[in-house]
Design a protein around this motif. Structure first.
Motif, mmCIF file in Angstrom:
data_model
loop_
_atom_site.group_PDB
_atom_site.id
_atom_site.type_symbol
_atom_site.label_atom_id
_atom_site.label_comp_id
_atom_site.label_asym_id
_atom_site.label_seq_id
_atom_site.Cartn_x
_atom_site.Cartn_y
_atom_site.Cartn_z
ATOM 1 N N TRP A 106 -12.395 -0.291 -2.886
ATOM 2 C CA TRP A 106 -12.091 -0.031 -1.472
ATOM 3 C C TRP A 106 -12.938 -0.968 -0.638
ATOM 4 N N GLY A 107 -12.292 -1.768 0.174
ATOM 5 C CA GLY A 107 -12.990 -2.791 0.930
ATOM 6 C C GLY A 107 -13.381 -2.323 2.313
ATOM 7 N N ALA A 108 -14.589 -1.792 2.433
ATOM 8 C CA ALA A 108 -15.076 -1.323 3.725
ATOM 9 C C ALA A 108 -16.597 -1.363 3.709
ATOM 10 N N SER A 109 -17.185 -1.363 4.901
ATOM 11 C CA SER A 109 -18.634 -1.312 5.026
ATOM 12 C C SER A 109 -19.132 0.071 4.594
ATOM 13 N N PRO A 110 -20.248 0.154 3.873
ATOM 14 C CA PRO A 110 -21.181 -0.936 3.571
ATOM 15 C C PRO A 110 -20.938 -1.628 2.237
ATOM 16 N N HIS A 111 -19.873 -1.290 1.531
ATOM 17 C CA HIS A 111 -19.691 -1.822 0.180
ATOM 18 C C HIS A 111 -19.087 -3.214 0.134
ATOM 19 N N PHE A 112 -17.966 -3.416 0.861
ATOM 20 C CA PHE A 112 -17.236 -4.680 0.672
ATOM 21 C C PHE A 112 -16.287 -4.908 1.852
ATOM 22 N N VAL A 119 -8.753 -3.670 -10.838
ATOM 23 C CA VAL A 119 -7.307 -3.713 -11.021
ATOM 24 C C VAL A 119 -6.567 -3.823 -9.691
ATOM 25 N N CYS A 120 -7.251 -3.416 -8.597
ATOM 26 C CA CYS A 120 -6.629 -3.479 -7.283
ATOM 27 C C CYS A 120 -7.716 -3.566 -6.223
ATOM 28 N N PHE A 121 -7.524 -4.452 -5.244
ATOM 29 C CA PHE A 121 -8.416 -4.501 -4.096
ATOM 30 C C PHE A 121 -7.698 -3.859 -2.919
ATOM 31 N N THR A 122 -8.368 -2.866 -2.304
ATOM 32 C CA THR A 122 -7.771 -2.091 -1.225
ATOM 33 C C THR A 122 -8.636 -2.179 0.026
ATOM 34 N N PRO A 123 -8.409 -3.199 0.857
ATOM 35 C CA PRO A 123 -9.182 -3.283 2.097
ATOM 36 C C PRO A 123 -8.839 -2.113 3.014
ATOM 37 N N GLU A 124 -9.839 -1.564 3.704
ATOM 38 C CA GLU A 124 -9.582 -0.482 4.647
ATOM 39 C C GLU A 124 -8.583 -0.950 5.698
ATOM 40 N N GLN A 125 -7.546 -0.136 5.952
ATOM 41 C CA GLN A 125 -6.466 -0.571 6.827
ATOM 42 C C GLN A 125 -5.740 0.573 7.513
ATOM 43 N N CYS A 126 -6.139 1.795 7.272
ATOM 44 C CA CYS A 126 -5.438 2.936 7.856
ATOM 45 C C CYS A 126 -6.097 3.427 9.136
ATOM 46 N N VAL A 127 -7.116 2.746 9.572
ATOM 47 C CA VAL A 127 -7.776 3.089 10.832
ATOM 48 C C VAL A 127 -7.872 1.835 11.694
ATOM 49 N N TYR A 128 -8.178 2.037 12.976
ATOM 50 C CA TYR A 128 -8.379 0.946 13.922
ATOM 51 C C TYR A 128 -9.252 -0.133 13.290
ATOM 52 N N PRO A 129 -8.943 -1.427 13.461
ATOM 53 C CA PRO A 129 -7.902 -1.994 14.327
ATOM 54 C C PRO A 129 -6.790 -2.708 13.552
ATOM 55 N N GLN A 140 -4.383 -11.961 9.494
ATOM 56 C CA GLN A 140 -5.507 -12.797 9.075
ATOM 57 C C GLN A 140 -6.517 -11.994 8.253
ATOM 58 N N TYR A 141 -6.681 -10.729 8.590
ATOM 59 C CA TYR A 141 -7.557 -9.844 7.816
ATOM 60 C C TYR A 141 -7.040 -9.712 6.382
ATOM 61 N N PHE A 142 -5.734 -9.572 6.231
ATOM 62 C CA PHE A 142 -5.166 -9.458 4.891
ATOM 63 C C PHE A 142 -5.213 -10.783 4.135
ATOM 64 N N PRO A 169 -5.536 -8.368 -9.823
ATOM 65 C CA PRO A 169 -4.130 -8.784 -9.780
ATOM 66 C C PRO A 169 -3.356 -8.209 -8.609
ATOM 67 N N LEU A 170 -3.852 -7.101 -8.029
ATOM 68 C CA LEU A 170 -3.136 -6.406 -6.952
ATOM 69 C C LEU A 170 -3.958 -6.354 -5.674
ATOM 70 N N LEU A 171 -3.262 -6.507 -4.544
ATOM 71 C CA LEU A 171 -3.838 -6.274 -3.223
ATOM 72 C C LEU A 171 -2.991 -5.205 -2.549
ATOM 73 N N LEU A 172 -3.616 -4.092 -2.197
ATOM 74 C CA LEU A 172 -2.864 -2.986 -1.590
ATOM 75 C C LEU A 172 -2.636 -3.234 -0.102
ATOM 76 N N VAL A 173 -1.398 -3.000 0.334
ATOM 77 C CA VAL A 173 -1.044 -3.098 1.751
ATOM 78 C C VAL A 173 -0.263 -1.849 2.154
ATOM 79 N N THR A 174 -0.415 -1.483 3.430
ATOM 80 C CA THR A 174 0.339 -0.368 3.989
ATOM 81 C C THR A 174 1.176 -0.869 5.162
ATOM 82 N N PRO A 175 2.211 -0.134 5.552
ATOM 83 C CA PRO A 175 3.186 -0.667 6.511
ATOM 84 C C PRO A 175 2.741 -0.703 7.958
#
Length: 278
Positions: free
Chosen positions: A39-45, A70-80, A96-98, A111-117
């Motif tokens: 999960w890609g978010a502060s303070p980890h990544f 197996v999957c990188f999931t940047p935080e994306q369900c909250v602002y902004p 650009q963030y993605f 191999p995977l990058l998680l995205v939400t709509p």
């Protein structure tokens, strides 16, 4: 019939966010998880704060423990972050963030990058927000292809998004984008809230499913198995029948687990030991 195995159970650092990243990585070794979803978010990544050297250093710590992302999931369900944003500046910033996230995933050898709509305004034509998400995913799919990644598109609950909430809308978006670098994934909570199960998803999307978030709920919430009401044995049987061989990530976003994240993993593994193949 392919059996679901212990090796498919994948740890995630969301509910370890009140501990250092190294603590999470050590816990995954201790609980014999070979794979992790990061999960890609502060303070980890948080990608906007990391240099290339920072990412390489974190990858070195992951490798030192013989773990695989197996999957990188940047935080994306909250602002902004919102791929469907009506405002061009917000949508472009999100894209650009993605792109940064895709580059980070490449360094992590994920191999995977998680995205939400994303989501559109409730008082606008849903078709307009749908088009913006589609256009964003087309751009990101092209970038992912260049980097050798696959985007795993996750349906969200209706509270989180008014664009993709079920198997049929996920299939429709995949067909419109029509990229080999965009596939579908499942989270058991939106699935249950839409009154669907794994049979619905696999009958509609077949081999387009590349990843799963596997958690209990009531049916909302992202809970430890046994803390909710979802039919674990039924789900395991369905996944086995469809020959699913990908990861099953334990994504615990409920704050009730952040003080003692190890206990959440231990209770999960205890419950799952009764339904998984050796």
């Amino acid at each position: 019939m392919s059996k679901i195995t212990r090796d498919q159970i994948t740890g995630m650092n969301f509910h370890y966010k009140h501990y250092p990243l190294e603590y999470f990585l050590d816990a995954m070794v201790r609980y014999e998880c070979k794979n992790i979803e990061l999960w890609g978010a502060s303070p980890h990544f948080y990608v906007d704060e990391l240099t290339l050297q920072d990412i390489k250093n974190i990858k070195r710590e992951i490798d030192r423990r013989n773990l695989s992302v197996v999957c990188f999931t940047p935080e994306q369900c909250v602002y902004p972050i919102n791929l469907a944003a009506k405002e061009d500046s917000i949508r472009e910033r999100s894209i650009q963030y993605f792109i940064k996230s895709a580059e980070a995933a490449k360094e992590l050898e994920a191999p995977l990058l998680l995205v939400t709509p994303g989501w559109g305004y409730e008082n606008e034509d849903k078709k307009e927000a749908w088009k913006r998400t589609r256009d964003s995913l087309e751009r990101l799919s092209a970038v992912s292809g260049e980097l050798g990644l696959t985007l795993a598109l996750e349906p969200l609950t209706r509270v989180e998004s008014n664009i993709i909430n079920d198997a049929k809308s996920l299939k429709a978006m995949l067909e419109e984008v029509n990229s080999p670098f965009l596939k579908g994934m499942i989270d058991t909570i939106p699935m249950a809230l839409a009154n669907e199960d794994f049979n619905d998803y696999f009958s509609i999307l077949k081999d387009e499913i590349v990843h799963i978030h596997f958690i209990d709920g009531k049916p909302e919430g992202h809970l430890v198995w046994g803390d909710g009401v979802l039919p674990l044995q039924k789900y395991i049987d369905q996944l086995s029948q469809h020959g699913y061989q990908g990861s099953l990530t334990l994504e615990y976003t409920s704050y009730q687990y952040v003080q003692n994240p190890d206990e959440a993993i231990e209770r999960t593994l205890d419950v799952l030991s009764g339904v998984l193949a050796d």
